[in-house]
Design a protein around this motif. Structure first.
Motif, PDB file in Angstrom:
ATOM      1  N   ASN A  22       0.828  -1.211   0.000  1.00  0.00           N
ATOM      2  CA  ASN A  22       0.000   0.000   0.000  1.00  0.00           C
ATOM      3  C   ASN A  22       0.862   1.262   0.000  1.00  0.00           C
ATOM      4  N   SER A  25       2.766   1.737  -3.432  1.00  0.00           N
ATOM      5  CA  SER A  25       1.889   2.099  -4.546  1.00  0.00           C
ATOM      6  C   SER A  25       1.371   3.527  -4.410  1.00  0.00           C
ATOM      7  N   GLU A  26       1.200   4.019  -3.180  1.00  0.00           N
ATOM      8  CA  GLU A  26       0.743   5.390  -2.964  1.00  0.00           C
ATOM      9  C   GLU A  26       1.822   6.418  -3.283  1.00  0.00           C
ATOM     10  N   ASN A  27       3.077   5.991  -3.305  1.00  0.00           N
ATOM     11  CA  ASN A  27       4.183   6.925  -3.476  1.00  0.00           C
ATOM     12  C   ASN A  27       4.933   6.789  -4.796  1.00  0.00           C
ATOM     13  N   ARG A  33      -0.990  -1.279  -7.630  1.00  0.00           N
ATOM     14  CA  ARG A  33      -0.701  -2.126  -6.479  1.00  0.00           C
ATOM     15  C   ARG A  33      -0.298  -3.526  -6.918  1.00  0.00           C
ATOM     16  N   LYS A 196      -2.578  13.117  -0.568  1.00  0.00           N
ATOM     17  CA  LYS A 196      -3.342  11.925  -0.225  1.00  0.00           C
ATOM     18  C   LYS A 196      -3.271  10.847  -1.301  1.00  0.00           C
ATOM     19  N   ASP A 197      -3.129  11.252  -2.549  1.00  0.00           N
ATOM     20  CA  ASP A 197      -3.112  10.307  -3.660  1.00  0.00           C
ATOM     21  C   ASP A 197      -2.074  10.786  -4.668  1.00  0.00           C
ATOM     22  N   ARG A 198      -0.954  10.085  -4.768  1.00  0.00           N
ATOM     23  CA  ARG A 198       0.170  10.529  -5.586  1.00  0.00           C
ATOM     24  C   ARG A 198      -0.133  10.526  -7.075  1.00  0.00           C
TER      25      ARG A 198
END
Length: 303
Positions: A22, A25-27, A33, A196-198
């Motif tokens: 998680n 994948s966010e960064n 993912r 919050k969401d890259r």
């Protein structure tokens, strides 16, 4: 030709534990993912220099993550016989009407069948940029409309300077959610990558200056038709600004609500484009109607 190969190091500094897949994948941009989980299983993601066996391994504050994104197939912009809607062309510049669904230039995930591939088949572009030859500005994949292309260095330098100096004209049509009390307005709000969401852009305090002007052309029960004029050209600028003021672009899969108008993505169209010709210095201005689905949706809203 460019190999898409990257080494990235991240540090986990959150107060609470998080799953490795998680967090990574966010960064990481443009990495899903499932791709991240594949990299973990292949040993391409290390935590504190150690191979991790579980994709859902828990991270604690201070953990250092080293990521190696394996080489993918090399990307090269090559000519492809793809239909191209040419609005204007001379020895220096090209103006095209980009359809919805077409990416502007090759990149990871879109190695071919882009606008650049079509342009290279149609015209001779003298530019050392092997992935974005002639491209001085972009519009999103599912945004339609006018784009100017430089065919040589003189044109590229001139058009880029006009963009920087804000002396060119870029006007859009958009169907957005909600109604307005005012007839026009100005949105001056800096844009940068979302915290919050890259994969998204957002209005953030440390973002780059972004200014959008809008005029309300028509209003319907739950939607409005706007004309928007860009002063700056940040990534997803109109889409982010409209969400920021509570009127997201209809059909926008990234910044809009799920309950929206059905189409081929966001109802956003680059309708008008104007610039000074790089060689003759004469003002050129072009206008193009929105695609059929845009016009049909407008007619339904009107009725």
């Amino acid at each position: 030709m460019i190999n898409i190969s990257t080494k990235v190091q991240l540090t986990f500094n959150e107060p609470t534990k998080s799953r490795l897949d998680n967090f990574v994948s966010e960064n990481l941009n443009d990495q899903t993912r499932s791709q991240i989980q594949k990299y973990i299983k292949e040993g391409n993601i290390l935590v504190n220099s150690n191979i991790v066996e579980k994709t859902g391994a828990k991270l604690t504050s201070g953990d250092v993550i080293d990521i190696t994104i394996p080489d993918e197939k090399p990307i090269e912009a090559v000519p492809q016989d793809i239909p191209l809607d040419v609005i204007y062309e001379d020895s220096d510049v090209l103006v095209v009407n980009k359809p919805q669904g077409m990416v502007v230039h090759p990149a990871a995930g879109h190695p071919d069948h882009t606008l650049v591939n079509a342009i290279l088949y149609h015209s001779k572009i003298n530019d050392n940029d092997i992935l974005r030859p002639g491209i001085v500005h972009r519009i999103d994949k599912d945004t339609s409309g006018l784009l100017m292309v430089a065919k040589n260095d003189l044109a590229k330098q001139s058009l880029m300077k006009q963009l920087k100096d804000k002396t060119n004209l870029r006007e859009y049509l958009a169907i957005v959610h909600g109604n307005f009390k005012e007839t026009n307005g100005k949105i001056n709000a800096p844009i940068g990558r979302s915290k919050k969401d890259r994969k998204k852009q957002a209005v953030v305090d440390d973002g780059r200056s972004a200014v959008t002007h809008f005029t309300v052309l028509e209003q319907f029960d739950e939607y409005s038709l706007l004309r928007l004029k860009l002063e700056t050209g940040r990534t997803h600028q109109i889409r982010v600004h409209m969400k920021y003021i509570g009127h997201p672009v209809a059909g926008d899969p990234l910044y809009g609500p799920k309950n929206t108008l059905q189409g081929n993505g966001q109802f956003l169209h680059a309708q008008k484009l104007g610039f000074e010709h790089p060689r003759t210095h004469k003002w050129l201005e072009f206008s193009i109607d929105p695609p059929e689905i845009f016009q049909e949706t407008l007619n339904k809203l009107r009725s």
